[in-house]
Design a protein around this motif. Sequence first.
Motif, mmCIF file in Angstrom:
data_model
loop_
_atom_site.group_PDB
_atom_site.id
_atom_site.type_symbol
_atom_site.label_atom_id
_atom_site.label_comp_id
_atom_site.label_asym_id
_atom_site.label_seq_id
_atom_site.Cartn_x
_atom_site.Cartn_y
_atom_site.Cartn_z
ATOM 1 N N ALA A 64 2.590 7.194 5.300
ATOM 2 C CA ALA A 64 3.046 7.569 4.018
ATOM 3 C C ALA A 64 2.774 9.117 4.056
ATOM 4 C CB ALA A 64 1.979 6.769 3.072
ATOM 5 N N LYS A 94 0.575 5.906 -12.596
ATOM 6 C CA LYS A 94 1.112 4.559 -12.950
ATOM 7 C C LYS A 94 2.361 4.622 -12.037
ATOM 8 C CE LYS A 94 2.329 2.635 -17.088
ATOM 9 N NZ LYS A 94 3.864 2.541 -16.928
ATOM 10 N N PRO A 95 2.799 3.316 -11.429
ATOM 11 C CA PRO A 95 4.066 3.260 -11.000
ATOM 12 C C PRO A 95 5.190 3.653 -11.622
ATOM 13 C CG PRO A 95 2.745 1.433 -10.235
ATOM 14 C CD PRO A 95 1.981 2.205 -11.357
ATOM 15 N N VAL A 96 6.188 4.261 -11.131
ATOM 16 C CA VAL A 96 7.357 4.483 -11.915
ATOM 17 C C VAL A 96 8.486 3.630 -12.164
ATOM 18 C CG1 VAL A 96 6.837 7.111 -11.623
ATOM 19 C CG2 VAL A 96 8.385 5.882 -9.966
ATOM 20 N N THR A 97 8.299 2.527 -11.185
ATOM 21 C CA THR A 97 8.823 1.521 -11.008
ATOM 22 C C THR A 97 9.584 0.683 -12.446
ATOM 23 O OG1 THR A 97 7.969 0.897 -8.829
ATOM 24 C CG2 THR A 97 9.682 -0.689 -9.920
ATOM 25 N N VAL A 128 -1.318 12.550 -0.827
ATOM 26 C CA VAL A 128 -0.920 11.314 -0.881
ATOM 27 C C VAL A 128 -1.861 10.376 -1.437
ATOM 28 C CG1 VAL A 128 0.151 9.425 0.590
ATOM 29 C CG2 VAL A 128 0.665 11.721 1.121
ATOM 30 N N TRP A 186 -1.611 4.688 5.727
ATOM 31 C CA TRP A 186 -1.785 6.072 4.887
ATOM 32 C C TRP A 186 -0.955 7.348 5.605
ATOM 33 C CZ3 TRP A 186 -7.389 8.402 3.890
ATOM 34 C CH2 TRP A 186 -7.108 9.528 3.175
ATOM 35 N N THR A 241 -1.890 9.871 -5.124
ATOM 36 C CA THR A 241 -0.771 9.012 -5.783
ATOM 37 C C THR A 241 -1.286 7.593 -6.344
ATOM 38 O OG1 THR A 241 0.441 10.342 -4.409
ATOM 39 C CG2 THR A 241 1.554 8.653 -5.552
ATOM 40 N N LEU A 242 -2.478 7.126 -5.641
ATOM 41 C CA LEU A 242 -2.990 5.868 -5.905
ATOM 42 C C LEU A 242 -3.090 5.804 -7.208
ATOM 43 C CD1 LEU A 242 -5.370 4.690 -2.872
ATOM 44 C CD2 LEU A 242 -3.128 3.564 -3.685
ATOM 45 N N PHE A 297 0.939 -1.059 0.041
ATOM 46 C CA PHE A 297 0.140 0.028 0.030
ATOM 47 C C PHE A 297 0.971 1.091 -0.036
ATOM 48 C CE2 PHE A 297 -3.373 2.747 2.456
ATOM 49 C CZ PHE A 297 -3.810 2.962 1.290
ATOM 50 N N ARG A 353 2.374 1.768 -3.637
ATOM 51 C CA ARG A 353 1.051 2.401 -4.456
ATOM 52 C C ARG A 353 1.139 3.747 -4.024
ATOM 53 N NH1 ARG A 353 0.212 0.027 -8.993
ATOM 54 N NH2 ARG A 353 0.649 -1.993 -8.738
ATOM 55 N N LEU A 354 1.187 4.337 -2.758
ATOM 56 C CA LEU A 354 1.111 5.785 -2.596
ATOM 57 C C LEU A 354 2.106 6.308 -2.871
ATOM 58 C CD1 LEU A 354 -0.493 5.387 1.211
ATOM 59 C CD2 LEU A 354 -1.472 6.273 -0.770
ATOM 60 N N GLN A 355 3.367 6.000 -2.965
ATOM 61 C CA GLN A 355 4.494 6.507 -3.628
ATOM 62 C C GLN A 355 4.856 6.175 -5.130
ATOM 63 O OE1 GLN A 355 7.178 4.792 -0.662
ATOM 64 N NE2 GLN A 355 6.593 6.494 0.951
ATOM 65 N N ALA A 356 3.827 5.821 -5.814
ATOM 66 C CA ALA A 356 4.018 5.461 -7.180
ATOM 67 C C ALA A 356 5.062 4.329 -7.462
ATOM 68 C CB ALA A 356 4.347 6.865 -7.956
ATOM 69 N N ARG A 357 5.159 3.366 -6.415
ATOM 70 C CA ARG A 357 6.116 2.250 -6.577
ATOM 71 C C ARG A 357 5.038 1.074 -6.825
ATOM 72 N NH1 ARG A 357 8.722 0.854 -2.298
ATOM 73 N NH2 ARG A 357 7.439 2.058 -0.907
ATOM 74 N N ILE A 358 5.705 -0.209 -6.927
ATOM 75 C CA ILE A 358 4.933 -1.383 -7.159
ATOM 76 C C ILE A 358 5.158 -1.952 -5.747
ATOM 77 C CG2 ILE A 358 4.820 -3.543 -8.131
ATOM 78 C CD1 ILE A 358 5.808 -2.103 -10.689
ATOM 79 N N ASN A 384 6.912 -7.787 -5.126
ATOM 80 C CA ASN A 384 6.292 -8.632 -6.134
ATOM 81 C C ASN A 384 7.162 -9.971 -6.674
ATOM 82 O OD1 ASN A 384 7.875 -7.587 -7.966
ATOM 83 N ND2 ASN A 384 6.483 -6.805 -9.262
#
Lengths: 334, 174
Positions: free
Chosen positions: A292, B24-27, B17, A289, B20-21, A32, A35-40, A43
């Motif tokens: 984050a 699209k993830p930048v990973t 915050v 949340w 941001t959900l 979570f 996702r809140l930090q634009a990461r994955i 996985n």
Amino acid sequence: MPVLLEATLKSAVLLFVLLTGFAYLTVLERKFIARLQARIGPNRAGPFGLLQPVADGLKLIFKESVTPAQADKPLYFLAPVLVVVPALILFAVIPVGKGPTFQLASDINVGALYVVGVMGVAVYGITLAGWASNNKYAALGGLRASAQVISYELGLGLSIVAVVLMASSASLADIVEAQMPGNILGWFIFRQPVAAAIFAVTAMAELARAPFDLVEAEQELTAGFMTEYSGMKFALFFMGEYVKMIAVSALFTTFFLGGWSGPFVNEFPALSVVYFAVKVLACLLLMIWTRATLPRIRYDRLMALGWKVLTPVAIANVIVTALLIVLGVPGFGS
Amino acid sequence: MGLKDVLTRLPVGFLTVLKTLGRKPVTIQYPEQQKPMSARFRGRHQLKRYEDGLERCIGCALCAAACPADAIYVEAAENTNEARYSPGERYAKVYEINMLRCIFCGYCEDACPTNAIVLEPIEFPTGYTRESMIYTKAMLLEPPPPGVPDTPQQTPPGKYDRAILPFPPIDESV
């Protein structure tokens, strides 16, 4: 069914649920927050990273367990246990569903007191860990923990006092009943918003979670009280923190979100457990949340917030609630 | 921070915050997805060939001399017309680069008289052991162009006498 057998079975189920919940709460938090930090987020281990807790657990089991040479050995080993056990036994009084079937120690009449007491014990583990490690970072972390938890315990306890006044009972089952199951406006979060806000903030400080994680502030204290802990002893601290997160969310649900109440619980008692779980999950997501969003609060401000804001407001809230109940204002008292 | 700030600014922060959900993830999931590298990126070394399949490297070891990290080892051997690896007298029999020592400075490229060694933007060397990080000639050499035989080749006498081709004759008529 003999009482002992029933209690043993319930404890086993509860322990299983809590430990699985802990394992997957770590994944949930990482996913979570990612996702809140634009990461994955994780996985790689298994589909969608679902085997991540297994991988982490195995890694920690096989790690060398280092004990510092100058450590106070008995306390050093006792500290992680003192963190985990209170976190686990908090659940004994929480009604996770409708009726005595879904409560471990069925409905003791000092449930709220028990909760405050057990939560207060948990800080000893952290303080002792800081002391016993014989490490300056750990000692500072432990000292911070004791100061922080003592300050915020007052606000926490007083916000619970307001709830107990509203329900005119310290039994958690009665508190849920007092929130008029079936009507959402009966929830104490709407009738006691100040107490709910204070409980949320102080509980987060009690857990030493962001933004109140000064106990393990890595920029200043490496890992704070757990600096010298490795392997399974570290895992126990970790477990204590996350199980306590679940427990505090369950308490918030019980005190302010109407516990297991929801539509159709009288027809299908099992549904009450689902409602409870959903509400707990919502609280957990809110906590993640918050982590984050907010940066760590400065130490003097943490103390100022606890002593100069939360505690006086909580006292005022108790007085006002008591007055309103005595005056018989509709919606207050039972 | 007063109560007003708590009630007005705190929700704004929380919502920022939460927004941001939807992003699209930048990973970049590294082994499967890779960022495009610049054409001039100094990645792993590659030993080049001429169009006729002969190796450019003549085993002169100037690259080894230029290497500040002492990562290159070259052992030369004699070419014959029956078994020819490169133009001229000699070729590199052993050519090894220790990728753990290499600092990817590109001095070997600059030192090479035949442009045989080039740092290409291709996969970065990784390995589990020190031994596996010493790249041999077989790993470094690029495959021959399609339809061209691999080295050693049989070549007619006199065609490949010189290791470095002379400058083309100056056209006097211009």
